[in-house]
Design a protein around this motif. Structure first.
Motif, short mmCIF file in Angstrom:
data_model
loop_
_atom_site.label_atom_id
_atom_site.label_comp_id
_atom_site.label_asym_id
_atom_site.label_seq_id
_atom_site.Cartn_x
_atom_site.Cartn_y
_atom_site.Cartn_z
N ARG A 33 12.01 -6.50 1.70
CA ARG A 33 11.64 -5.52 0.68
C ARG A 33 10.50 -6.01 -0.21
N ALA A 34 10.47 -7.30 -0.52
CA ALA A 34 9.41 -7.82 -1.38
C ALA A 34 8.04 -7.67 -0.71
N VAL A 35 8.00 -7.89 0.60
CA VAL A 35 6.74 -7.74 1.33
C VAL A 35 6.34 -6.28 1.38
N VAL A 36 7.32 -5.39 1.58
CA VAL A 36 7.04 -3.96 1.57
C VAL A 36 6.41 -3.54 0.25
N GLU A 37 7.00 -3.99 -0.86
CA GLU A 37 6.47 -3.64 -2.18
C GLU A 37 5.06 -4.18 -2.36
N ALA A 38 4.83 -5.40 -1.88
CA ALA A 38 3.50 -5.99 -1.99
C ALA A 38 2.48 -5.21 -1.17
N MET A 39 2.84 -4.82 0.04
CA MET A 39 1.93 -4.05 0.89
C MET A 39 1.64 -2.68 0.28
N ASN A 40 2.67 -2.04 -0.30
CA ASN A 40 2.46 -0.76 -0.97
C ASN A 40 1.50 -0.91 -2.14
N PHE A 41 1.68 -1.97 -2.91
CA PHE A 41 0.81 -2.22 -4.06
C PHE A 41 -0.64 -2.40 -3.61
N ILE A 42 -0.84 -3.21 -2.57
CA ILE A 42 -2.19 -3.47 -2.07
C ILE A 42 -2.81 -2.18 -1.56
N TYR A 43 -2.06 -1.40 -0.79
CA TYR A 43 -2.61 -0.19 -0.19
C TYR A 43 -3.06 0.79 -1.26
N PHE A 44 -2.27 0.94 -2.32
CA PHE A 44 -2.60 1.94 -3.33
C PHE A 44 -3.57 1.41 -4.39
N TRP A 45 -3.23 0.28 -5.01
CA TRP A 45 -3.98 -0.18 -6.18
C TRP A 45 -5.25 -0.94 -5.84
N LEU A 46 -5.32 -1.54 -4.67
CA LEU A 46 -6.54 -2.28 -4.31
C LEU A 46 -7.50 -1.44 -3.48
N ASP A 47 -7.40 -0.13 -3.65
CA ASP A 47 -8.34 0.78 -3.00
C ASP A 47 -9.12 1.53 -4.09
N PHE A 48 -8.89 2.81 -4.30
CA PHE A 48 -9.66 3.57 -5.29
C PHE A 48 -9.62 2.97 -6.69
N PRO A 49 -8.44 2.59 -7.20
CA PRO A 49 -8.43 2.02 -8.56
C PRO A 49 -9.31 0.77 -8.69
N LEU A 50 -9.26 -0.10 -7.69
CA LEU A 50 -10.08 -1.31 -7.75
C LEU A 50 -11.56 -0.97 -7.60
N ILE A 51 -11.89 0.00 -6.77
CA ILE A 51 -13.28 0.42 -6.62
C ILE A 51 -13.83 0.89 -7.96
N THR A 103 6.04 3.51 4.43
CA THR A 103 6.66 2.76 3.33
C THR A 103 6.19 3.23 1.96
N ILE A 104 4.95 3.75 1.88
CA ILE A 104 4.47 4.27 0.60
C ILE A 104 5.36 5.42 0.15
N GLU A 105 5.60 6.37 1.05
CA GLU A 105 6.42 7.53 0.71
C GLU A 105 7.88 7.17 0.55
#
Length: 210
Positions: A33-51, A103-105
């Motif tokens: 679960r910790a890896v899932v949460e980390a991957m979800n965070f990367i997918y969402f927050w390290l895309d448009f928000p980081l841009i 996993t995001i949904e």
């Protein structure tokens, strides 16, 4: 129907190349679960928000590099829109067999597929993966414009982090990342061409008009 057929074509290509690892990778990550949460965070927050964050910093601190990166993102996005229209692909999480879990949904309240965003999202825009391609552009911009070693290390790691996230979250196939890389390198080349030929021509024409 076209999106499903094209997804099966991508899977067949990966099988022929010996890189259809998505089922095993998702099976592994779903048990952590910790890896899932980390991957979800990367997918969402390290895309448009980081841009947005990096783009604002570059706009004020490194204007020339900002212009090149901005053009590369926009041009690669335009190329991708054409490909999405001509070659729709169903992502793993939407495949009818139920083999993959989005996993995001499933595990996050944040998603580009949220109800409020659905009017702006194409669920079959899997190829190319701009999550990965834009991470390459953004990571390169960070490395080239920031001097702190930790920032540069993050810039180098960003594409690999996004590569992991797009597969582990079942949003993309491995080949989608390679397609995203090609499209975004084309965007960088076009952005360079604009710097060399288009903008000087515009400045010349504007000067002549005044």
């Amino acid at each position: 129907g076209d999106a499903l057929d094209n997804a099966n074509t991508i899977i067949d290509m990966e099988r022929s190349l010996g890189i259809y690892w998505e089922p095993q990778l998702q099976e592994w990550v779903l048990g952590k679960r910790a890896v899932v949460e980390a991957m979800n965070f990367i997918y969402f927050w390290l895309d448009f928000p980081l841009i947005v964050v990096v783009g604002l910093w570059m706009y004020f601190a490194r204007r020339h590099e900002y212009t090149v990166a901005r053009d590369a993102l926009l041009l690669s996005g335009a190329l991708s829109l054409i490909i999405y229209n001509l070659f729709p692909v169903m992502p793993p999480r939407l495949l009818p067999g139920g083999e993959f879990v989005g996993t995001i949904e499933e595990y996050s309240d944040l998603s580009y597929q949220a109800q409020s965003m659905q009017a702006f999202v194409n669920p079959y825009a899997a190829v190319p993966s701009l999550h990965f391609g834009w991470a390459v552009i953004l990571g390169g911009a960070i490395v080239l414009t920031m001097r702190h070693p930790l920032a540069r290390a993050f810039g180098l790691a960003l594409p690999w982090l996004q590569m992991a996230s797009i597969v582990f979250t079942a949003n993309h196939y491995i080949l989608d990342a390679f397609a995203g890389l090609i499209v975004c390198l084309a965007g960088v080349a076009l952005a360079g061409a604009m710097q060399r030929w288009v903008y000087p021509w515009v400045r010349t024409r504007a000067g002549a008009a005044t």
